[in-house]
Design an enzyme around this catalytic site. Sequence first.
Site, mmCIF file in Angstrom:
data_model
loop_
_atom_site.group_PDB
_atom_site.id
_atom_site.type_symbol
_atom_site.label_atom_id
_atom_site.label_comp_id
_atom_site.label_asym_id
_atom_site.label_seq_id
_atom_site.Cartn_x
_atom_site.Cartn_y
_atom_site.Cartn_z
ATOM 1 N N ARG A 162 35.897 133.639 -41.070
ATOM 2 C CA ARG A 162 35.665 134.723 -40.081
ATOM 3 C C ARG A 162 35.644 136.093 -40.773
ATOM 4 O O ARG A 162 36.105 137.083 -40.212
ATOM 5 C CB ARG A 162 36.748 134.722 -38.986
ATOM 6 N N SER A 235 38.011 131.764 -29.166
ATOM 7 C CA SER A 235 39.285 131.864 -29.890
ATOM 8 C C SER A 235 39.720 133.320 -29.951
ATOM 9 O O SER A 235 38.982 134.158 -30.456
ATOM 10 C CB SER A 235 39.118 131.359 -31.326
ATOM 11 N N GLU A 331 41.255 137.574 -33.589
ATOM 12 C CA GLU A 331 39.929 137.247 -34.100
ATOM 13 C C GLU A 331 38.904 138.122 -33.376
ATOM 14 O O GLU A 331 37.848 138.453 -33.903
ATOM 15 C CB GLU A 331 39.664 135.761 -33.814
HETATM 16 N N1 EPU Z 1 45.743 122.398 -30.791
HETATM 17 C C1 EPU Z 1 46.798 122.183 -29.951
HETATM 18 N N2 EPU Z 1 46.796 122.801 -28.733
HETATM 19 C C2 EPU Z 1 45.790 123.590 -28.327
HETATM 20 C C3 EPU Z 1 44.711 123.818 -29.194
HETATM 21 C C4 EPU Z 1 44.699 123.212 -30.424
HETATM 22 O O1 EPU Z 1 47.730 121.475 -30.276
HETATM 23 O O2 EPU Z 1 45.861 124.094 -27.205
HETATM 24 C C5 EPU Z 1 45.687 121.689 -32.071
HETATM 25 C C6 EPU Z 1 44.703 120.526 -31.968
HETATM 26 O O3 EPU Z 1 45.305 119.385 -31.517
HETATM 27 C C7 EPU Z 1 44.236 120.365 -33.374
HETATM 28 C C8 EPU Z 1 44.313 121.753 -33.931
HETATM 29 O O4 EPU Z 1 45.159 122.510 -33.073
HETATM 30 O O5 EPU Z 1 45.111 119.548 -34.113
HETATM 31 C C9 EPU Z 1 42.978 122.413 -34.070
HETATM 32 O O6 EPU Z 1 42.341 122.529 -32.820
HETATM 33 P P1 EPU Z 1 40.760 122.561 -32.640
HETATM 34 O O7 EPU Z 1 40.123 121.532 -33.493
HETATM 35 O O8 EPU Z 1 40.461 122.561 -31.176
HETATM 36 O O9 EPU Z 1 40.293 123.896 -33.293
HETATM 37 P P2 EPU Z 1 40.943 125.327 -33.330
HETATM 38 O O10 EPU Z 1 41.596 125.531 -34.653
HETATM 39 O O11 EPU Z 1 41.736 125.533 -32.114
HETATM 40 C C10 EPU Z 1 38.744 126.365 -34.401
HETATM 41 C C11 EPU Z 1 37.883 127.573 -34.193
HETATM 42 C C12 EPU Z 1 36.984 127.380 -32.987
HETATM 43 C C13 EPU Z 1 36.128 126.153 -33.235
HETATM 44 C C14 EPU Z 1 37.053 124.953 -33.454
HETATM 45 C C15 EPU Z 1 36.311 123.680 -33.763
HETATM 46 C C16 EPU Z 1 39.190 129.453 -35.029
HETATM 47 C C17 EPU Z 1 39.943 130.682 -34.696
HETATM 48 N N3 EPU Z 1 38.706 128.742 -33.998
HETATM 49 O O12 EPU Z 1 39.590 126.248 -33.267
HETATM 50 O O13 EPU Z 1 36.145 128.536 -32.871
HETATM 51 O O14 EPU Z 1 35.244 125.913 -32.165
HETATM 52 O O15 EPU Z 1 37.947 125.232 -34.568
HETATM 53 O O16 EPU Z 1 35.934 123.690 -35.096
HETATM 54 O O17 EPU Z 1 39.035 129.133 -36.208
HETATM 55 C C18 EPU Z 1 35.836 130.630 -31.789
HETATM 56 O O18 EPU Z 1 35.874 131.151 -32.901
HETATM 57 O O19 EPU Z 1 35.690 131.314 -30.751
HETATM 58 C C19 EPU Z 1 36.012 129.191 -31.663
HETATM 59 C C20 EPU Z 1 36.052 128.589 -30.469
#
Ligand code: EPU
Length: 335
Positions: A162, A235, A331
């Site tokens: 990012r 996010s 972010e």
């Molecule tokens: N998790 C939880 N609870 C939640 C959300 C997530 O326990 O409420 C845990 C999940 O179980 C998983 C981990 O956190 O083990 C990661 O979650 P997820 O794969 O949903 O991805 P994220 O890290 O929450 C990032 C990006 C998203 C992108 C997703 C998918 C950032 C800040 N966000 O989210 O980007 O779509 O990965 O690759 O890096 C955005 O930038 O607006 C965005 C949506």
Amino acid sequence: MINFTKDVSLLSYNTFSIEARAKLFCQTQTDTELIEAVKWCNENNTKWFVLAGGSNIIFRQDFDGLIIHPTSKGITLQPDNQTVIAEAGEDWDEFVEWTIQQNLYGLENLSHIPGTVGASPIQNIGAYGAEAADNMLYVEYLNTDTLLVERIEAKNCEFGYRESIFKNKLKGKAIVLRVAFKLARNCELNTKYGAITSEIEAMGADVTLGNVRKAIINIRQSKLPDPAVDPNAGSFFKNPVVSIETANKIREKYPNMPSYEVPNSGVKIPAGWLIDNAGLKGFQHSKVAIHDKQALVIVNKNNANGAEILEFAEIIMLKIEEMYGVKIVREVNVL
Ligand code: EPU
């Protein structure tokens, strides 16, 4: 000649549905119009801000300057049959859809991300193990001091998680005009990340370019709130990268903590997990809440203004620091 409109509501130009006003507003369809707008600002001592899709921004207050809304359109496939150039005003996901219809591989994991092509290099959008930088060749931008069009190779854009040169050294000095990507005619699909494989299985489908896109759209739609119903900016926080020692300390207390190693930097912990594990999923304070399906998303429940959303975010950041000793950062951009 471009038209400037006075005292414009920005409500419909941001996915957080924040009611803020711009002193002046204009749309620019071509490089010439954009140059005209910036030149006017330079000559009239007026500040400007480029507002594209409005899907990653909070207006803290009204804007006392010119909001420039680029609407340039066009996608062209180059003679090598692999390089595509898209104008900044193109909708990102319509562009991804176009590449898939052309049977070009590389952007499928970035399906269904809101925003425009012009915004994609700025914060190096990323999802499901892919980042815009992975397939980017170069960015053409307007140098707002010289009013000349310049080109910067992707390898010089200082891309990170990012992050890019446009958020740092070139902040306020460059406006993205178009982006070139070199895509592949055939390559291995990246289905390792998240629930892509299980979603394709649930769809009863084969692992194809189009089906990876469909699976990602399904996953995103099931987790991320629709801004038309629950105003949000995706996010809200970045996933923090901490030292191995810090990660181990947290894991001692919470053995289920997910984490990803980041070579040469440490360990990335999902901020969504930190917030969720703190019992804050669905937590509401005044007019703002944490989304009940994805803890990384903040939702504007009842016409909150930008300051109220930022106050809410501060509460969350503080709670996370108190509980884990980890600082999380925004972010989303603030104007
Ligand atoms: N998790 C939880 N609870 C939640 C959300 C997530 O326990 O409420 C845990 C999940 O179980 C998983 C981990 O956190 O083990 C990661 O979650 P997820 O794969 O949903 O991805 P994220 O890290 O929450 C990032 C990006 C998203 C992108 C997703 C998918 C950032 C800040 N966000 O989210 O980007 O779509 O990965 O690759 O890096 C955005 O930038 O607006 C965005 C949506």
